[in-house]
Design an enzyme around this catalytic site. Sequence first.
Site, mmCIF file in Angstrom:
data_model
loop_
_atom_site.group_PDB
_atom_site.id
_atom_site.type_symbol
_atom_site.label_atom_id
_atom_site.label_comp_id
_atom_site.label_asym_id
_atom_site.label_seq_id
_atom_site.Cartn_x
_atom_site.Cartn_y
_atom_site.Cartn_z
ATOM 1 N N TYR A 113 0.823 -1.219 0.000
ATOM 2 C CA TYR A 113 0.000 0.000 0.000
ATOM 3 C C TYR A 113 0.858 1.272 0.000
ATOM 4 O O TYR A 113 0.666 2.149 -0.855
ATOM 5 C CB TYR A 113 -0.958 -0.016 1.190
ATOM 6 C CG TYR A 113 -1.878 1.186 1.229
ATOM 7 C CD1 TYR A 113 -3.049 1.200 0.474
ATOM 8 C CD2 TYR A 113 -1.575 2.301 2.005
ATOM 9 C CE1 TYR A 113 -3.888 2.297 0.492
ATOM 10 C CE2 TYR A 113 -2.411 3.398 2.027
ATOM 11 C CZ TYR A 113 -3.566 3.400 1.276
ATOM 12 O OH TYR A 113 -4.392 4.504 1.291
ATOM 13 N N LYS A 169 1.371 4.373 -3.096
ATOM 14 C CA LYS A 169 1.217 5.810 -2.883
ATOM 15 C C LYS A 169 2.524 6.559 -3.156
ATOM 16 O O LYS A 169 2.513 7.695 -3.638
ATOM 17 C CB LYS A 169 0.738 6.069 -1.452
ATOM 18 C CG LYS A 169 -0.608 5.442 -1.136
ATOM 19 C CD LYS A 169 -1.701 5.961 -2.066
ATOM 20 C CE LYS A 169 -3.073 5.396 -1.734
ATOM 21 N NZ LYS A 169 -4.131 5.949 -2.608
#
Length: 345
Positions: free
Chosen positions: A213, A217
């Site tokens: 994750y 980003k």
Amino acid sequence: MSQHLEHRAAFETHLIGFFYRQWLMYQKPWPKGTNLSGQTAIVTGSNSGLGFQAARQLCQLGLTNLIVAVRSQTRGDTAADKLRKEFPNSSVSVWLLDMASYDSIKAFAKRCETLPRIDITILNAGIRTDVFRPHAVTNHEIVFQINYLSTVLLAILLLPVLKAKKPTSPGATPPRLSLVTSDTAYWAPPFKSPGPVLVQCDESENYKPMAAYPRSKLLQQFFVSKLAEYVDPNDVIINLSNPGLCGGTEFGADAKMGLFGRTMFTIFQGINGRSVSAGTNAILDAVVARGKETHGNYMSDWTIQPFPSCYYTKEGQILKERIWEETLEEFNFAGASKIIQDMKR
């Protein structure tokens, strides 16, 4: 400006920086006279959580036309009905968009060409999962696919559409395009160097969700900082916005944490998480209260913040170029390179 804030990156990366952001940074009131009457906004993933609250706050500010971009017609209709009842003066439409499908993304961008104007676009849709899962068609790891590849492709395809829809009246603000990112990028594990970058996001061995994750980003931040160099902010303002850790969202709903992991995360989120309303306000600050000064920047906590420390190193700049080249190569099928080059003309 984020490109020049290296001196603040270490603090933001530190755990103290996280708690400072979560506990001591507060939402700001909208500038006096803020009114979105006559404007059109698109919010992806807007049937729940931050996306729904973003749609709601935009309508509170007098938005005339709202596009609720969602994967499920049923859930989209439910969200739209709530908004229509609360804001009868706002026109709310549900458009289907499956971020796991390149065909759906291309069709959605094409449909946006039918709108007479587009003022605000918030790419909020994203996922987190604790299980390695390859995409059925592309074979990319699903978090990497949706949070990075699909989101960036949609951003690229929308750029010429937004440019064509920009208002022509003197002093009007250009269309704003914001990718909702995360401060977890500060703690993303480093990529192996030298060698290809993106393939590292598809490695199934020793898969770690809190590596996948943040990496997705981090990739967003590297790519958008480069993309902004090709886009005139007088045509489209593009930036990244971070809501911070928020409670009351569906973040991680599809993750299989186990009872202990879920309990610990819920407690941590409950103690340190902002309200969904405050997190949404931070996102909208980047597209409602701000302007060209945010172009290519990382917006967090109602201000321009630094990128992760790795961005400022020599290796980081090499990494940025590699990410850029590999991403555009991935999108050869969509003519992404030509779209971006044409934005400079």
